[in-house]
Motif scaffolding. Structure first.
Motif, PDB file in Angstrom:
ATOM      1  N   ASP A 280      -0.246  -9.770   3.991  1.00 17.16           N
ATOM      2  CA  ASP A 280       0.504  -8.515   3.891  1.00 17.16           C
ATOM      3  C   ASP A 280       1.148  -8.190   5.234  1.00 17.16           C
ATOM      4  OD1 ASP A 280       1.224  -5.947   2.517  1.00 17.16           O
ATOM      5  OD2 ASP A 280       0.025  -5.136   4.162  1.00 17.16           O
ATOM      6  N   LEU A 281       2.462  -8.160   5.276  1.00 23.59           N
ATOM      7  CA  LEU A 281       3.167  -7.970   6.543  1.00 23.59           C
ATOM      8  C   LEU A 281       2.846  -6.612   7.150  1.00 23.59           C
ATOM      9  CD1 LEU A 281       5.132  -9.043   8.656  1.00 23.59           C
ATOM     10  CD2 LEU A 281       7.016  -8.112   7.293  1.00 23.59           C
ATOM     11  N   TYR A 282       2.910  -5.560   6.342  1.00 21.37           N
ATOM     12  CA  TYR A 282       2.624  -4.226   6.869  1.00 21.37           C
ATOM     13  C   TYR A 282       1.192  -4.151   7.385  1.00 21.37           C
ATOM     14  CZ  TYR A 282       1.717   0.743   7.223  1.00 21.37           C
ATOM     15  OH  TYR A 282       1.349   1.981   7.701  1.00 21.37           O
TER      16      TYR A 282
ATOM     17  N   LYS B 108       0.279  -3.281  11.241  1.00 21.36           N
ATOM     18  CA  LYS B 108      -0.452  -2.032  11.488  1.00 21.36           C
ATOM     19  C   LYS B 108      -1.624  -2.270  12.438  1.00 21.36           C
ATOM     20  CE  LYS B 108      -1.332   2.338  10.737  1.00 21.36           C
ATOM     21  NZ  LYS B 108      -2.183   2.472  11.940  1.00 21.36           N
ATOM     22  N   ALA B 109      -2.124  -3.506  12.476  1.00 21.21           N
ATOM     23  CA  ALA B 109      -3.251  -3.819  13.347  1.00 21.21           C
ATOM     24  C   ALA B 109      -2.828  -4.579  14.602  1.00 21.21           C
ATOM     25  CB  ALA B 109      -4.279  -4.640  12.562  1.00 21.21           C
ATOM     26  N   PHE B 110      -1.522  -4.834  14.740  1.00 17.81           N
ATOM     27  CA  PHE B 110      -1.004  -5.628  15.865  1.00 17.81           C
ATOM     28  C   PHE B 110      -0.567  -4.681  16.976  1.00 17.81           C
ATOM     29  CE2 PHE B 110       2.577  -8.266  17.686  1.00 17.81           C
ATOM     30  CZ  PHE B 110       1.752  -9.202  18.297  1.00 17.81           C
ATOM     31  N   GLY B 111      -0.993  -4.962  18.199  1.00 22.71           N
ATOM     32  CA  GLY B 111      -0.797  -4.039  19.309  1.00 22.71           C
ATOM     33  C   GLY B 111       0.619  -3.525  19.492  1.00 22.71           C
TER      34      GLY B 111
ATOM     35  N   PRO C 197       4.490   2.247  15.752  1.00 21.76           N
ATOM     36  CA  PRO C 197       5.771   2.503  15.073  1.00 21.76           C
ATOM     37  C   PRO C 197       5.828   2.041  13.627  1.00 21.76           C
ATOM     38  CG  PRO C 197       5.996   0.616  16.521  1.00 21.76           C
ATOM     39  CD  PRO C 197       4.640   1.219  16.802  1.00 21.76           C
ATOM     40  N   VAL C 198       5.010   1.056  13.218  1.00 19.55           N
ATOM     41  CA  VAL C 198       5.185   0.452  11.897  1.00 19.55           C
ATOM     42  C   VAL C 198       4.896   1.423  10.758  1.00 19.55           C
ATOM     43  CG1 VAL C 198       2.854  -0.456  11.520  1.00 19.55           C
ATOM     44  CG2 VAL C 198       4.842  -1.735  10.664  1.00 19.55           C
ATOM     45  N   VAL C 199       4.155   2.506  11.032  1.00 19.29           N
ATOM     46  CA  VAL C 199       3.856   3.459   9.954  1.00 19.29           C
ATOM     47  C   VAL C 199       5.141   4.068   9.395  1.00 19.29           C
ATOM     48  CG1 VAL C 199       1.551   3.996  10.819  1.00 19.29           C
ATOM     49  CG2 VAL C 199       3.498   5.329  11.637  1.00 19.29           C
TER      50      VAL C 199
END
Length: 499
Positions: A395-397, A401-404, A409-411
């Motif tokens: 899952d890309l998102y 979401k867990a990548f520093g 911003p990804v939210v």
């Protein structure tokens, strides 16, 4: 000298004011931009302001190699002249910072003092005619001799060809069997010394950046043993550290250029009347200028972030994702802003004497040198996919979401990015994925800058612009297109036969 240096605010204000005077009052920058090189007296006037002192440690009389000061000088120069800023960028990121960090003390002291006292310049030689981005297979060799190191090979497309006083030269060690080693070594050459002069066999007819000479260089020189750079671990990691630091300083060159394009666009559209209204009141013009303001905001955020992480006290060899992001995105934005200004300026923009028309040609190679943007975007995607495979995440998102670099911003991109990613993407899709990830990283830079007090309206507009771009890129990523080149395409495709 350090104790008598003016405070930086005074230093940069003096520099900006004098550049404006030199380029607009004493000389005509529009005319100069159509000629090769700079008049020697103009170059001397610029260098007499010691712009490169910002990249020299205080121990050698400089301002201390403070990143934000280096970026501010690059930005001030690029507002008036992108080629001048690139000249400074080459000297700062590809010569002064590497020699300050990796040079042997005896060689370093003489070189850095010379930059302050004699207004010297230096550059970096990596690229070869048959090995552009494939630097690890370069054929320039080095061999230890009783006199030092003998370097032999061919380099090309080095900015400041035939103009620089010093060069840092990348090469590979020639082993006893005549084969070249896998690691990369860097050496300092001094063009003023017998036996170290590099022969320029051709000057290239580059269609932009007229101020900077590029060409073909033949090397057959011997340099002293003290002129070998000393890596912290391997030469390859030293090269990555140098290149990544350089890429993280591209926003400095982009900053002034983008601001100039934006200022020119606003001034033109505010004064130009179309029918009964000002050009700036037209909806699509508002949209185009808002994109330029978004570029200005993103570049500002990059400069602030780079100032925190890219000093010579940091090792950036493993920071490829952020380095690639800054270089690729800011150079895409520079080119877009130049195109937008030309479009908004109408016929007047389509002149080499116009800052926009000239800006298209001057900013275009920024998307190519130090790694073409397509290659850098693909590398970003490959880095992420490798990590996703290692974590068994599809899952890309969820991964971002867990990548520093993307966690915060990804939210704002959850709707667009909540899908399962195919780990076996063709290269063309890797480029799309890399663009998506790079823009989310940039959204994080903007959010970080806003939290420091940067004005919210610009930041929020920029995030909205990035969201729109990401939505388009996700559509491209998911669209199936496996078109390939059709051999002998001319057969049966002459329109005249069907008219």
């Amino acid at each position: 000298m350090t104790s008598s240096n003016p405070k930086f605010a005074e230093f940069i204000t003096h520099f900006e004011q004098n550049l404006k005077h030199l380029f607009h009052d004493q000389y005509n920058i529009d005319q100069l931009s159509l000629e090769r090189g700079l008049p020697p007296e103009l170059l001397k006037s610029i260098m007499d302001m010691h712009p490169l002192s910002v990249a020299i440690p205080t121990a050698y009389g400089g301002r201390g190699s403070i990143v934000k000061e280096c970026l501010a000088v690059l930005a001030a120069a690029s507002y008036e002249s992108l080629p001048l800023s690139l000249t400074f960028g080459i000297n700062i990121a590809l010569f002064l910072e590497p020699i300050s960090k990796y040079g042997e003390e005896s060689a370093k002291a003489a070189v850095l003092n010379g930059f302050l006292e004699r207004r010297n310049m230096g550059g970096l030689m990596i690229t070869e005619p048959d090995y552009g981005s494939d630097a690890l297979n370069m054929k320039t060799s080095n061999k230890e001799t009783p006199e030092g190191y003998h370097l032999k090979g061919t380099k090309h497309w080095q900015g400041l060809t035939g103009m620089a006083d010093y060069w840092l030269i990348a090469s590979r060690k020639e082993n006893e069997n005549g084969e070249l080693g896998r690691d990369i070594d860097f050496f300092l050459s001094d063009n003023t010394q017998t036996g170290q002069q590099i022969k320029v066999t051709e000057l290239y007819d580059n269609p932009g950046l007229y101020m900077i000479p590029y060409g073909l260089n033949e090397l057959d020189i011997t340099v002293p043993k003290s002129h070998k750079l000393i890596p912290e671990s391997t030469g390859i990691k030293m090269m990555l550290d140098i290149l990544h630091r350089s890429r993280m300083q591209f926003p400095g060159m982009g900053m002034g250029f983008i601001k100039r394009m934006l200022d020119e666009a606003i001034a033109h559209c505010s004064n130009r009347t179309v029918g009964t209204c000002k050009l700036i009141s037209i909806d699509n013009v508002q949209y185009q200028i808002s994109r330029m303001q978004s570029a200005y905001t993103i570049c500002s955020a990059m400069c602030a972030h780079s100032s925190d992480i890219s000093g010579i006290d940091h090792n950036l060899a493993m920071e490829g994702l952020e380095a690639n992001t800054m270089k690729a995105v800011v150079t895409d934005l520079m080119q877009e802003c130049a195109h937008l200004l030309v479009q908004l300026s109408g016929a007047n923009g389509y002149r080499t004497s116009h800052i926009g028309g000239r800006g298209i040609m001057d900013s275009r190679p920024f998307q190519i040198f130090e790694g073409s943007n397509e290659m850098l975007y693909a590398q970003i995607a490959e880095m992420v996919i490798r990590l996703m495979k290692k974590q068994k995440e599809t899952d890309l998102y969820g991964f971002l979401k867990a990548f520093g670099a993307t966690a915060i911003p990804v939210v704002q991109f959850k709707t667009e990015l909540s899908f399962s990613l195919n780990a076996n993407l063709p290269q063309r899709k890797l480029v799309d994925l890399g663009k998506i990830i790079a823009r989310i990283v940039c959204a994080g830079y903007v959010i970080g800058l806003q939290q420091k007090g940067f004005r919210s309206d610009l930041a929020e507009n920029s995030i909205l612009t990035i969201r729109q771009e990401v939505a388009v890129l996700v559509s491209n990523l998911q669209f199936e297109n496996s078109n390939s080149v059709i051999d002998d395409y001319a057969a049966g495709s002459n329109w005249f036969s069907f008219a």
